[in-house]
Design a protein around this motif. Structure first.
Motif: not given
Length: 349
Positions: A258-260, A262-268, A296-297
């Protein structure tokens, strides 16, 4: 009344501009049988080619995607065709689009265009979706090869299938050696491409088409494509995720926590996958492989219009969760719930 027939790939698709998409041994009859058995087990009427199918014989459960196979399924009462096969323009199923029949899967003309990874990558890049840099290699220009990309690189078929034929290349000599083998074997046709190698985490994202879905016993309408939770890949062999015909994906993949998620990179990256699916106008799930660079992009590097749909429906197939099913379990779906939600997205031409 719903009467489903599942199709499998009976022969190689035709070459397109000299490029060949290789055929999976068995033509997806294994996953087709998994689908058919699971539906039948859950009281969906499934039309089968034999009266008393053997649970261990894949082709007892599925019809070949030929004129003869389609006609036989229709004569047996099928009114929905599950297109668990490789599609292309002028595929035999197109002759039945004017009938009162529904379909699960992509439109053949769509697949014909977007199975070309060069075309698809260029389309996504032109819409500001991050794609790795690539260069095309043909039989002609391979004789005097000059590349702008730096090593390491990834060598790929233009109309590939999963990680089959995908190779990490460390230097020029290795590249020339692999190119020579590639063209001499002629498995993939007269051109290929190289792609910059990304050394970060790899994930696979399943994108579902817009429509009504049942999640947690509630119907929810999605007005655009949407992503199942991404799956991370590990235990790569020489930097490449091994072909799932050799290593079951359950052995080298896991859904993000769940933490991964919710990350900005995963949302993008999920938004980029959704935009890609919108550009293509998907009618069924697709699978998009993505990989991060050293910062990390994430970049989208492979869009697969025919994700594998294997599942543990039969007793001898208990380790055959597909990447899509692994994702589906994260939102509470079992194999039947995944298939039933796919069935609910059936379409008429």
């Amino acid at each position: 009344m719903i009467k489903v027939a599942v199709l499998y790939q009976a022969k190689n698709p035709p070459k397109k501009d000299g490029i060949q998409k290789p055929m999976k041994p068995g033509g997806y009859s294994d996953s087709g049988a998994d689908i058919a058995f699971e539906l039948a087990k859950n009281n969906v009427e499934v039309i089968k080619p034999v009266k008393n199918p053997n649970i261990n014989k894949d082709k007892d459960w599925v019809f070949p995607d030929t004129k003869e196979g389609i006609e036989k399924a229709l004569e047996s009462g099928a009114n929905i065709f599950w297109l668990n096969t490789v599609l292309y323009k002028n595929h035999p199923i197109e002759k039945y689009f004017n009938k009162n029949i529904e379909f699960i899967g992509q439109k053949p003309k769509l697949v014909d265009v977007f199975d070309d990874k060069i075309y698809t990558n260029n389309l996504l890049r032109s819409n500001n979706i991050p794609i790795p840099k690539i260069e095309i290699i043909t039989k002609e220009n391979s004789k005097n090869l000059s590349l702008e990309l730096e090593f390491p690189l990834v060598l790929k078929p233009i109309r590939g299938r999963g990680s089959q034929g995908v190779t990490k290349i460390e230097n020029r000599n290795e590249l020339i050696e692999n190119i020579n083998v590639f063209f001499s074997e002629n498995t993939y046709g007269n051109a290929l491409y190289v792609e910059q190698y990304l050394n970060g985490q790899e994930i696979t994202v399943t994108v579902m088409p817009k429509g009504n879905y049942v999640i947690d016993n509630k119907t929810k309408y999605f007005d655009r494509p949407w992503c199942l939770p991404p799956v991370k890949r590990f235990n790569h062999k020489n930097g490449i995720a091994p072909y799932n015909g050799l290593v079951a994906v359950m052995e080298n993949s896991a859904v993000l926590d769940d933490i991964e998620l919710a990350s900005k990179e995963m949302q993008e990256v999920c938004e980029n996958c959704i935009q890609s699916a919108e550009l293509i106008d998907i009618k069924a799930p697709i699978r998009i492989d993505c990989r991060a660079n050293e910062k990390g992009n994430y970049f989208l590097f492979d869009l697969n219009l025919k994700p594998n749909m294997t599942g543990p429906s039969r007793s001898h197939r208990e380790n055959q969760d597909s990447l899509t099913l692994m994702s589906a379990k994260k939102i509470g779906w079992d194999y039947f719930q995944l298939l039933n939600n796919m069935l609910n997205q059936k379409w008429k031409n």
